[in-house]
Scaffold this active site. Structure first.
Site, mmCIF file in Angstrom:
data_model
loop_
_atom_site.group_PDB
_atom_site.id
_atom_site.type_symbol
_atom_site.label_atom_id
_atom_site.label_comp_id
_atom_site.label_asym_id
_atom_site.label_seq_id
_atom_site.Cartn_x
_atom_site.Cartn_y
_atom_site.Cartn_z
ATOM 1 N N ASP A 76 -0.207 32.570 -0.668
ATOM 2 C CA ASP A 76 -0.677 31.907 0.400
ATOM 3 C C ASP A 76 -0.987 30.289 0.663
ATOM 4 O O ASP A 76 -1.740 29.758 0.853
ATOM 5 C CB ASP A 76 -2.039 31.907 0.957
ATOM 6 C CG ASP A 76 -2.659 34.146 0.787
ATOM 7 O OD1 ASP A 76 -1.401 34.840 0.058
ATOM 8 O OD2 ASP A 76 -3.664 34.740 0.727
ATOM 9 N N ASP A 96 -1.653 36.064 3.634
ATOM 10 C CA ASP A 96 -2.337 36.695 4.295
ATOM 11 C C ASP A 96 -2.012 36.602 6.201
ATOM 12 O O ASP A 96 -0.764 35.591 6.638
ATOM 13 C CB ASP A 96 -3.236 35.975 4.980
ATOM 14 C CG ASP A 96 -4.455 36.123 3.586
ATOM 15 O OD1 ASP A 96 -4.388 36.473 3.125
ATOM 16 O OD2 ASP A 96 -5.675 35.834 3.804
ATOM 17 N N HIS A 108 -2.932 39.120 9.311
ATOM 18 C CA HIS A 108 -3.974 39.407 9.592
ATOM 19 C C HIS A 108 -3.821 39.835 10.795
ATOM 20 O O HIS A 108 -2.757 38.755 12.059
ATOM 21 C CB HIS A 108 -5.076 38.563 10.057
ATOM 22 C CG HIS A 108 -6.006 38.595 8.391
ATOM 23 N ND1 HIS A 108 -6.023 39.315 7.300
ATOM 24 C CD2 HIS A 108 -6.186 37.060 8.078
ATOM 25 C CE1 HIS A 108 -6.373 38.651 6.132
ATOM 26 N NE2 HIS A 108 -6.270 37.119 6.333
ATOM 27 N N HIS A 161 -9.465 40.923 13.040
ATOM 28 C CA HIS A 161 -9.378 41.319 11.130
ATOM 29 C C HIS A 161 -11.009 41.577 11.274
ATOM 30 O O HIS A 161 -11.540 40.299 11.006
ATOM 31 C CB HIS A 161 -8.786 40.647 10.471
ATOM 32 C CG HIS A 161 -8.099 40.963 9.077
ATOM 33 N ND1 HIS A 161 -9.350 40.573 7.802
ATOM 34 C CD2 HIS A 161 -7.963 42.062 9.046
ATOM 35 C CE1 HIS A 161 -8.711 41.491 6.779
ATOM 36 N NE2 HIS A 161 -7.554 42.385 7.066
ATOM 37 N N HIS A 218 -8.398 33.164 10.421
ATOM 38 C CA HIS A 218 -7.502 32.466 10.095
ATOM 39 C C HIS A 218 -6.331 33.259 10.356
ATOM 40 O O HIS A 218 -6.335 34.476 9.940
ATOM 41 C CB HIS A 218 -8.161 32.541 8.368
ATOM 42 C CG HIS A 218 -7.771 32.637 7.873
ATOM 43 N ND1 HIS A 218 -9.203 34.379 7.963
ATOM 44 C CD2 HIS A 218 -7.589 33.730 6.744
ATOM 45 C CE1 HIS A 218 -9.565 34.779 6.970
ATOM 46 N NE2 HIS A 218 -8.186 34.564 6.242
ATOM 47 N N LYS A 273 0.073 40.667 3.284
ATOM 48 C CA LYS A 273 -1.248 41.422 2.846
ATOM 49 C C LYS A 273 -2.696 41.129 3.909
ATOM 50 O O LYS A 273 -1.899 40.810 4.815
ATOM 51 C CB LYS A 273 -1.865 41.062 1.466
ATOM 52 C CG LYS A 273 -1.823 39.700 1.745
ATOM 53 C CD LYS A 273 -2.575 38.909 0.056
ATOM 54 C CE LYS A 273 -2.908 37.189 -0.196
ATOM 55 N NZ LYS A 273 -3.625 36.614 0.318
ATOM 56 N N CYS A 327 -8.007 34.740 -3.587
ATOM 57 C CA CYS A 327 -6.946 35.329 -3.904
ATOM 58 C C CYS A 327 -5.392 35.435 -4.661
ATOM 59 O O CYS A 327 -5.023 35.633 -5.525
ATOM 60 C CB CYS A 327 -6.114 35.445 -2.319
ATOM 61 S SG CYS A 327 -6.885 35.581 -0.937
#
Length: 196
Positions: A17, A59, A61, A65, A78, A103, A142
């Site tokens: 990330d 990430d 999203h 989300h 974010h 993810k 994460c």
């Protein structure tokens, strides 16, 4: 910068990330995020030279989300898909064949680990990977989840703590201790107030 690890063909470097929204100026910035880039670039170059896999998680999203605060989640908006905030840090030297793992792509499910719902564990086993080296953002969220799951998936797991930064720098020592207790080797741990 010199790489921290001697890589081999049965290794995978997982950069977690390293996205604009998690670096300075981003929606969910981690102090020191951008400063990690040169060291992580050195790891990427060393891994590639040795024939190791290079994997970058992100990430990714959807709008609205469930992890976003306006939906009752713990985080500000974010890393929304296809936005500048979700892009990898512009100075991250990603080879064209780096494997990108997205993810938390569904509206109704969050995911902190790069292994969560992505099939990454099975893919690495198919490729004969024995060791997973983890670094990135954020150490206490994460990165921790990814390292713990790599260990649970049966991989020898190494955390590059010196190339990871925490949302809350006060958690670094506890996070590193938790990971070590779970069987993760922690390299470059920095105790106390400083970021890892």
């Amino acid at each position: 910068m010199k790489p921290s690890v001697g890589y081999g063909q049965d290794d995978a470097l997982v950069v977690v990330d390293l996205q604009n929204d998690f670096c300075e100026g981003g929606a969910l910035a981690v102090a020191g995020g951008s400063a990690l880039v040169p060291g992580i670039n050195a790891e990427i170059a060393a891994a590639r030279a040795a024939g190791a896999l290079v994997i970058v998680s992100r990430d990714w999203h959807p709008v609205d989300h469930l992890s976003f605060s306006h939906r009752g989640g713990p985080w500000p908006v974010h890393c929304v898909q296809d936005t500048e905030g979700a892009a990898f840090h512009p100075d991250l030297a990603l080879p064209a064949d780096a494997i990108r793992v997205s993810k938390a792509c569904a509206f109704d499910a969050d995911a902190y680990s790069a292994f969560d719902g992505t099939g990454l564990g099975g893919y690495l086993r198919e490729r004969g990977i024995g060791r997973v080296v983890v670094c990135g953002l954020a150490l206490d969220v994460c990165v921790k989840a990814t390292a713990l799951e790599a260990c649970r998936e049966g991989f020898v797991t190494l955390l590059l703590a010196g190339l990871s930064a925490a949302v809350d720098p006060g958690t670094v020592e506890d996070v590193c201790s938790e990971l070590q207790a779970a069987g993760v080797e922690v390299m470059g741990e920095r105790k106390g107030e400083g970021r890892p």
